[in-house]
Scaffold this motif. Structure first.
Motif, PDB file in Angstrom:
ATOM      1  N   TYR A 206       0.860  -1.202   0.000  1.00 37.75           N
ATOM      2  CA  TYR A 206       0.000   0.000   0.000  1.00 37.75           C
ATOM      3  C   TYR A 206       0.881   1.233   0.000  1.00 37.75           C
ATOM      4  CZ  TYR A 206       0.048   0.644   5.231  1.00 37.75           C
ATOM      5  OH  TYR A 206       0.373   0.859   6.547  1.00 37.75           O
ATOM      6  N   ALA A 207       0.280   2.363  -0.371  1.00 39.61           N
ATOM      7  CA  ALA A 207       1.043   3.607  -0.563  1.00 39.61           C
ATOM      8  C   ALA A 207       2.247   3.365  -1.477  1.00 39.61           C
ATOM      9  CB  ALA A 207       1.471   4.194   0.777  1.00 39.61           C
ATOM     10  N   PRO A 208       2.061   2.681  -2.606  1.00 38.24           N
ATOM     11  CA  PRO A 208       3.200   2.333  -3.463  1.00 38.24           C
ATOM     12  C   PRO A 208       3.805   3.553  -4.161  1.00 38.24           C
ATOM     13  CG  PRO A 208       1.173   1.817  -4.625  1.00 38.24           C
ATOM     14  CD  PRO A 208       0.778   2.233  -3.218  1.00 38.24           C
ATOM     15  N   LEU A 209       3.074   4.689  -4.110  1.00 39.65           N
ATOM     16  CA  LEU A 209       3.616   5.924  -4.707  1.00 39.65           C
ATOM     17  C   LEU A 209       4.175   6.831  -3.612  1.00 39.65           C
ATOM     18  CD1 LEU A 209       0.711   6.630  -7.216  1.00 39.65           C
ATOM     19  CD2 LEU A 209       2.927   5.573  -7.694  1.00 39.65           C
ATOM     20  N   GLY A 210       4.277   6.272  -2.419  1.00 41.66           N
ATOM     21  CA  GLY A 210       4.774   7.088  -1.310  1.00 41.66           C
ATOM     22  C   GLY A 210       3.686   8.027  -0.833  1.00 41.66           C
ATOM     23  N   SER A 211       2.445   7.612  -1.009  1.00 44.82           N
ATOM     24  CA  SER A 211       1.261   8.327  -0.531  1.00 44.82           C
ATOM     25  C   SER A 211       1.500   9.818  -0.320  1.00 44.82           C
ATOM     26  CB  SER A 211       0.849   7.718   0.808  1.00 44.82           C
ATOM     27  OG  SER A 211      -0.320   8.317   1.247  1.00 44.82           O
ATOM     28  N   VAL A 253       0.665  -4.095  -6.190  1.00 45.65           N
ATOM     29  CA  VAL A 253       0.576  -2.664  -5.855  1.00 45.65           C
ATOM     30  C   VAL A 253      -0.870  -2.198  -6.019  1.00 45.65           C
ATOM     31  CG1 VAL A 253       2.965  -2.079  -6.474  1.00 45.65           C
ATOM     32  CG2 VAL A 253       1.188  -2.018  -8.243  1.00 45.65           C
ATOM     33  N   ILE A 254      -1.274  -1.267  -5.168  1.00 44.00           N
ATOM     34  CA  ILE A 254      -2.653  -0.766  -5.241  1.00 44.00           C
ATOM     35  C   ILE A 254      -2.651   0.766  -5.208  1.00 44.00           C
ATOM     36  CG2 ILE A 254      -3.914  -2.799  -4.396  1.00 44.00           C
ATOM     37  CD1 ILE A 254      -3.621  -1.631  -1.534  1.00 44.00           C
ATOM     38  N   PRO A 255      -2.078   1.406  -6.243  1.00 38.76           N
ATOM     39  CA  PRO A 255      -2.061   2.878  -6.247  1.00 38.76           C
ATOM     40  C   PRO A 255      -3.486   3.427  -6.264  1.00 38.76           C
ATOM     41  CG  PRO A 255      -1.552   2.033  -8.438  1.00 38.76           C
ATOM     42  CD  PRO A 255      -1.558   0.856  -7.505  1.00 38.76           C
ATOM     43  N   LYS A 256      -3.684   4.466  -5.455  1.00 37.53           N
ATOM     44  CA  LYS A 256      -4.994   5.132  -5.431  1.00 37.53           C
ATOM     45  C   LYS A 256      -4.970   6.287  -6.417  1.00 37.53           C
ATOM     46  CE  LYS A 256      -7.302   8.911  -3.917  1.00 37.53           C
ATOM     47  NZ  LYS A 256      -6.943  10.340  -3.845  1.00 37.53           N
ATOM     48  N   ILE A 258      -8.047   9.124  -8.351  1.00 38.70           N
ATOM     49  CA  ILE A 258      -9.426   9.420  -8.745  1.00 38.70           C
ATOM     50  C   ILE A 258      -9.407  10.181 -10.069  1.00 38.70           C
ATOM     51  CG2 ILE A 258     -10.456   9.435  -6.428  1.00 38.70           C
ATOM     52  CD1 ILE A 258     -10.058  12.571  -6.620  1.00 38.70           C
ATOM     53  N   ASN A 259      -8.220  10.208 -10.703  1.00 40.54           N
ATOM     54  CA  ASN A 259      -8.035  11.014 -11.902  1.00 40.54           C
ATOM     55  C   ASN A 259      -7.822  10.104 -13.109  1.00 40.54           C
ATOM     56  OD1 ASN A 259      -5.665  12.050 -13.718  1.00 40.54           O
ATOM     57  ND2 ASN A 259      -6.726  13.875 -12.984  1.00 40.54           N
ATOM     58  N   GLU A 260      -8.566  10.353 -14.194  1.00 36.77           N
ATOM     59  CA  GLU A 260      -8.558   9.431 -15.330  1.00 36.77           C
ATOM     60  C   GLU A 260      -7.160   9.237 -15.933  1.00 36.77           C
ATOM     61  OE1 GLU A 260     -11.436  10.244 -18.378  1.00 36.77           O
ATOM     62  OE2 GLU A 260     -10.890   8.426 -19.488  1.00 36.77           O
ATOM     63  N   ALA A 261      -6.454  10.332 -16.146  1.00 37.76           N
ATOM     64  CA  ALA A 261      -5.132  10.209 -16.776  1.00 37.76           C
ATOM     65  C   ALA A 261      -4.180   9.417 -15.889  1.00 37.76           C
ATOM     66  CB  ALA A 261      -4.555  11.603 -17.056  1.00 37.76           C
ATOM     67  N   ARG A 262      -4.258   9.665 -14.562  1.00 39.50           N
ATOM     68  CA  ARG A 262      -3.351   8.944 -13.667  1.00 39.50           C
ATOM     69  C   ARG A 262      -3.763   7.479 -13.484  1.00 39.50           C
ATOM     70  NH1 ARG A 262      -3.135  14.212 -11.566  1.00 39.50           N
ATOM     71  NH2 ARG A 262      -4.763  13.883 -10.010  1.00 39.50           N
ATOM     72  N   LEU A 263      -5.074   7.219 -13.521  1.00 41.50           N
ATOM     73  CA  LEU A 263      -5.530   5.814 -13.466  1.00 41.50           C
ATOM     74  C   LEU A 263      -4.931   5.042 -14.641  1.00 41.50           C
ATOM     75  CD1 LEU A 263      -9.343   6.217 -12.629  1.00 41.50           C
ATOM     76  CD2 LEU A 263      -7.685   4.941 -11.264  1.00 41.50           C
TER      77      LEU A 263
HETATM   78  P1  A2P Z   1      -5.027  11.462  -7.394  1.00 38.37           P
HETATM   79  O1  A2P Z   1      -6.082  10.596  -6.752  1.00 38.37           O
HETATM   80  O2  A2P Z   1      -5.451  12.888  -7.540  1.00 38.37           O
HETATM   81  O3  A2P Z   1      -4.494  10.861  -8.679  1.00 38.37           O
HETATM   82  P2  A2P Z   1      -0.700   6.135  -2.842  1.00 38.37           P
HETATM   83  O4  A2P Z   1      -1.483   5.169  -3.668  1.00 38.37           O
HETATM   84  O5  A2P Z   1       0.766   5.849  -2.760  1.00 38.37           O
HETATM   85  O6  A2P Z   1      -1.322   6.373  -1.484  1.00 38.37           O
HETATM   86  O7  A2P Z   1      -0.735   7.547  -3.597  1.00 38.37           O
HETATM   87  C1  A2P Z   1      -1.947   8.142  -3.877  1.00 38.37           C
HETATM   88  C2  A2P Z   1      -1.699   9.598  -4.179  1.00 38.37           C
HETATM   89  O8  A2P Z   1      -0.907   9.707  -5.385  1.00 38.37           O
HETATM   90  C3  A2P Z   1      -2.978  10.317  -4.456  1.00 38.37           C
HETATM   91  O9  A2P Z   1      -2.832  11.620  -3.916  1.00 38.37           O
HETATM   92  C4  A2P Z   1      -3.080  10.365  -5.967  1.00 38.37           C
HETATM   93  O10 A2P Z   1      -3.768  11.527  -6.380  1.00 38.37           O
HETATM   94  C5  A2P Z   1      -1.640  10.431  -6.388  1.00 38.37           C
HETATM   95  N1  A2P Z   1      -1.360   9.749  -7.669  1.00 38.37           N
HETATM   96  C6  A2P Z   1      -1.938   8.622  -8.141  1.00 38.37           C
HETATM   97  N2  A2P Z   1      -1.395   8.256  -9.313  1.00 38.37           N
HETATM   98  C7  A2P Z   1      -0.431   9.161  -9.590  1.00 38.37           C
HETATM   99  C8  A2P Z   1       0.489   9.338 -10.664  1.00 38.37           C
HETATM  100  N3  A2P Z   1       0.523   8.487 -11.680  1.00 38.37           N
HETATM  101  N4  A2P Z   1       1.324  10.411 -10.617  1.00 38.37           N
HETATM  102  C9  A2P Z   1       1.296  11.284  -9.588  1.00 38.37           C
HETATM  103  N5  A2P Z   1       0.450  11.172  -8.534  1.00 38.37           N
HETATM  104  C10 A2P Z   1      -0.403  10.136  -8.530  1.00 38.37           C
END
Ligand code: A2P
Length: 312
Positions: A206-211, A253-256, A258-263
């Motif tokens: 969890y928090a794989p993007l460093g939350s 990994v379970i990155p969170k 809510i944004n289409e481009a980032r999903l």
């Molecule tokens: P958002 O939901 O606006 O995309 P983690 O999964 O490590 O907890 O990280 C989640 C955070 O990282 C959220 O704030 C999310 O914001 C943001 N995030 C998700 N995907 C990306 C990405 N590809 N690049 C940058 N930030 C991202």
């Protein structure tokens, strides 16, 4: 690698959608969109307070014919106020009702921390129950009962250290199959990972993007120079480099988002591979740094400290 294999050969997609801190009004769109673009693994928890909305989105995706229930991998977690054998099935039934499902693919004990019934987040020592009064082995019996009743297909834990795993493994009839913990290039958890691998326990990061929890932190994973330079060299984004690193270590990994481009960007990580040299450079970034530090379980005279949770 696109999936992790369980002992019975069931496969969990290695990249899933995290839903922690996705507001109820945002998470419906995020889950529906994620399923539309190809996500098949959704990570939930009763504690996130949004399972009803996640459930509506899953139901809508099935109704639209985008997927069947069987195409999806859905994980949820037992909240801390429901430790104790007799509390597990009632808690899971509420989660299933909220998610509009009749079974989960994976059910996890959320934390090795027990709270009194009705407590969301604790404020004082009397909000807690010490584990000496409600042992993890007792809660694990309730988890095993969910398998017997067909309410969960797999069971595991989250935020457990090696000793806590050993404790439940000593008396388990069905051994834990998953440990979901914080993991990313700044927190690589090598020892815990080795223990899990040895014992056939899969890992999810969890928090794989460093939350991005702490707006003020100076330690920003995605702004790290080495991660950025590997990203440039491989035509990837920093987020994709962070995710690919953990995936290539054999961890889900379970990155969170809510944004289409980032999903989409996160899912497309699966189309990239880091080289051995990249992997070695990233290995060096380990700082043992937790963004989710567990200090929120520390209250005056309380039975838990962050150190007791991570290290004892
Ligand atoms: P958002 O939901 O606006 O995309 P983690 O999964 O490590 O907890 O990280 C989640 C955070 O990282 C959220 O704030 C999310 O914001 C943001 N995030 C998700 N995907 C990306 C990405 N590809 N690049 C940058 N930030 C991202």
């Amino acid at each position: 690698m696109t999936s992790l294999k369980f002992r019975n050969n069931d496969e969990m997609p290695i990249l899933g959608l995290g839903t922690f801190r996705s507001e109820p009004n945002e998470v419906y769109n995020a889950v529906l969109l994620a399923i539309k673009i190809g996500y098949r693994h959704i990570d939930c928890a009763a504690a996130y307070g949004n399972e009803k909305e996640v459930g509506k989105a899953i139901a809508e995706a099935v109704k639209q014919g985008l997927v069947t229930r069987e195409d999806l991998w859905v994980t949820s977690k037992l909240w801390n106020a429901f430790h104790g054998e007799e509390n597990v099935i009632p808690a899971l039934n509420q989660t299933l009702k909220d998610l509009q499902l009749n079974y989960l693919d994976l059910y996890l004990i959320h934390w090795p921390v027990a709270l009194k019934k009705g407590t969301e987040m604790p404020e004082k020592a009397s909000d807690f129950i010490p584990l000496s009064e409600v042992p993890l082995t007792n809660t694990w019996k309730g988890m095993e009962a969910t398998l017997k009743q067909g309410l969960a297909r797999h069971i595991g834990v989250s935020n457990f250290n090696e000793n806590q795993l050993k404790e439940i493994m000593a008396t388990a009839v069905h051994q834990p199959e998953m440990n979901q913990v914080e993991m990313h290039p700044f927190l690589q958890q090598e020892e815990l990972k080795a223990f899990c691998v040895q014992n056939d326990i899969l890992l999810t990061a969890y928090a794989p993007l460093g939350s991005l929890v702490d707006e003020n932190t100076t330690l920003r994973l995605l702004e790290n120079d080495r991660i950025k330079s590997i990203a440039n060299a491989r035509n990837m984004s920093p987020a994709q480099v962070a995710l690919a690193y953990t995936i290539q270590r054999g961890v889900a990994v379970i990155p969170k988002s809510i944004n289409e481009a980032r999903l989409l960007q996160n899912l497309e990580t699966l189309n990239h591979t880091l080289t051995e040299e990249d992997m070695a450079l990233l290995k060096d970034l380990d700082k043992g740094h937790r963004f989710i530090d567990g200090k929120f379980w520390e209250v005056e005279n309380g039975p838990y400290t962050a150190d007791s949770i991570w290290n004892n």
